[in-house]
Design a protein around this motif. Structure first.
Motif, short mmCIF file in Angstrom:
data_model
loop_
_atom_site.label_atom_id
_atom_site.label_comp_id
_atom_site.label_asym_id
_atom_site.label_seq_id
_atom_site.Cartn_x
_atom_site.Cartn_y
_atom_site.Cartn_z
N VAL A 67 14.63 -6.84 -2.90
CA VAL A 67 13.69 -6.48 -3.97
C VAL A 67 12.94 -5.22 -3.56
O VAL A 67 12.81 -4.91 -2.38
CB VAL A 67 12.67 -7.61 -4.30
N SER A 68 12.46 -4.52 -4.57
CA SER A 68 11.57 -3.38 -4.30
C SER A 68 10.21 -3.73 -4.90
O SER A 68 10.09 -4.63 -5.72
CB SER A 68 12.12 -2.10 -4.91
N ARG A 69 9.21 -3.01 -4.43
CA ARG A 69 7.87 -3.26 -4.96
C ARG A 69 7.15 -1.93 -5.13
O ARG A 69 7.44 -0.96 -4.43
CB ARG A 69 7.08 -4.19 -4.05
N GLU A 70 6.24 -1.93 -6.09
CA GLU A 70 5.41 -0.75 -6.31
C GLU A 70 3.98 -1.25 -6.52
O GLU A 70 3.75 -2.35 -7.04
CB GLU A 70 5.90 0.06 -7.50
N ARG A 71 3.03 -0.45 -6.10
CA ARG A 71 1.63 -0.82 -6.26
C ARG A 71 1.28 -0.95 -7.73
O ARG A 71 1.68 -0.14 -8.56
CB ARG A 71 0.72 0.26 -5.66
N ALA A 72 0.56 -2.00 -8.03
CA ALA A 72 0.05 -2.23 -9.38
C ALA A 72 -1.38 -2.75 -9.22
O ALA A 72 -1.60 -3.95 -9.09
CB ALA A 72 0.91 -3.23 -10.14
N GLY A 73 -2.32 -1.83 -9.12
CA GLY A 73 -3.71 -2.21 -8.84
C GLY A 73 -3.83 -2.68 -7.40
O GLY A 73 -3.38 -2.01 -6.49
N ARG A 74 -4.38 -3.87 -7.21
CA ARG A 74 -4.53 -4.41 -5.86
C ARG A 74 -3.33 -5.25 -5.45
O ARG A 74 -3.31 -5.82 -4.36
CB ARG A 74 -5.79 -5.27 -5.81
N SER A 75 -2.35 -5.34 -6.31
CA SER A 75 -1.18 -6.18 -6.07
C SER A 75 0.09 -5.33 -6.10
O SER A 75 0.03 -4.12 -5.99
CB SER A 75 -1.13 -7.26 -7.16
N PHE A 76 1.23 -5.99 -6.25
CA PHE A 76 2.51 -5.31 -6.36
C PHE A 76 3.24 -5.79 -7.60
O PHE A 76 3.06 -6.91 -8.06
CB PHE A 76 3.41 -5.62 -5.15
#
Length: 134
Positions: A67-76
């Motif tokens: 999986v990949s992740r990207e920052r979304a506010g304080r989460s991913f």
């Protein structure tokens, strides 16, 4: 006392097999309309898992490259990069990488394959070689 443990509370749900939860998380992510947060995944898995368990599985999948992740506010926000077959291949590669004698491990693996799987592997290797040439 069906459905309850000795303490009178509900029985814990059955334990999942190794990799089963990772597969379920990947399946949920493949159904997602795009990158989704951990809570979305938790909800799709039925909500009986702790948020921390879901984030742990997602993080392990990220380390494995599934999986990949990207920052979304304080989460991913999470996105699948592999399907269940890809995850199994990653596991196989990890096991192979941990061995000191790769040739012996691969030879043992190939000689233990049923004839149909052996031919499939030969066909896939030939296909990969052709693609590498072209």
């Amino acid at each position: 006392m069906t459905g309850q443990n000795r303490g009178g509370g509900p029985r814990p749900s059955r334990r999942r097999g190794q990799g089963e939860l990772e597969g379920q998380v990947l399946a949920a992510l493949r159904e997602a309309p795009g990158p989704v947060n951990t809570a979305w995944v938790q909800e799709r898995l039925g909500g009986d898992l702790a948020y921390t368990t879901v984030i742990t599985i997602l993080t392990r999948l990220h380390v494995k490259g599934a999986v990949s992740r990207e920052r979304a506010g304080r989460s991913f926000a999470w996105t699948p990069t592999a399907d269940e077959a890809g995850l199994a291949a990653l596991r196989m590669r990890k096991v192979l990488d941990a061995e000191t004698n790769r040739e012996a491990v691969l030879a043992s693996f190939v000689t233990a394959l049923p004839p149909g799987d052996e031919q499939l592997l030969r066909d896939l290797l030939a296909q990969a070689a052709e693609e590498g040439e072209g």
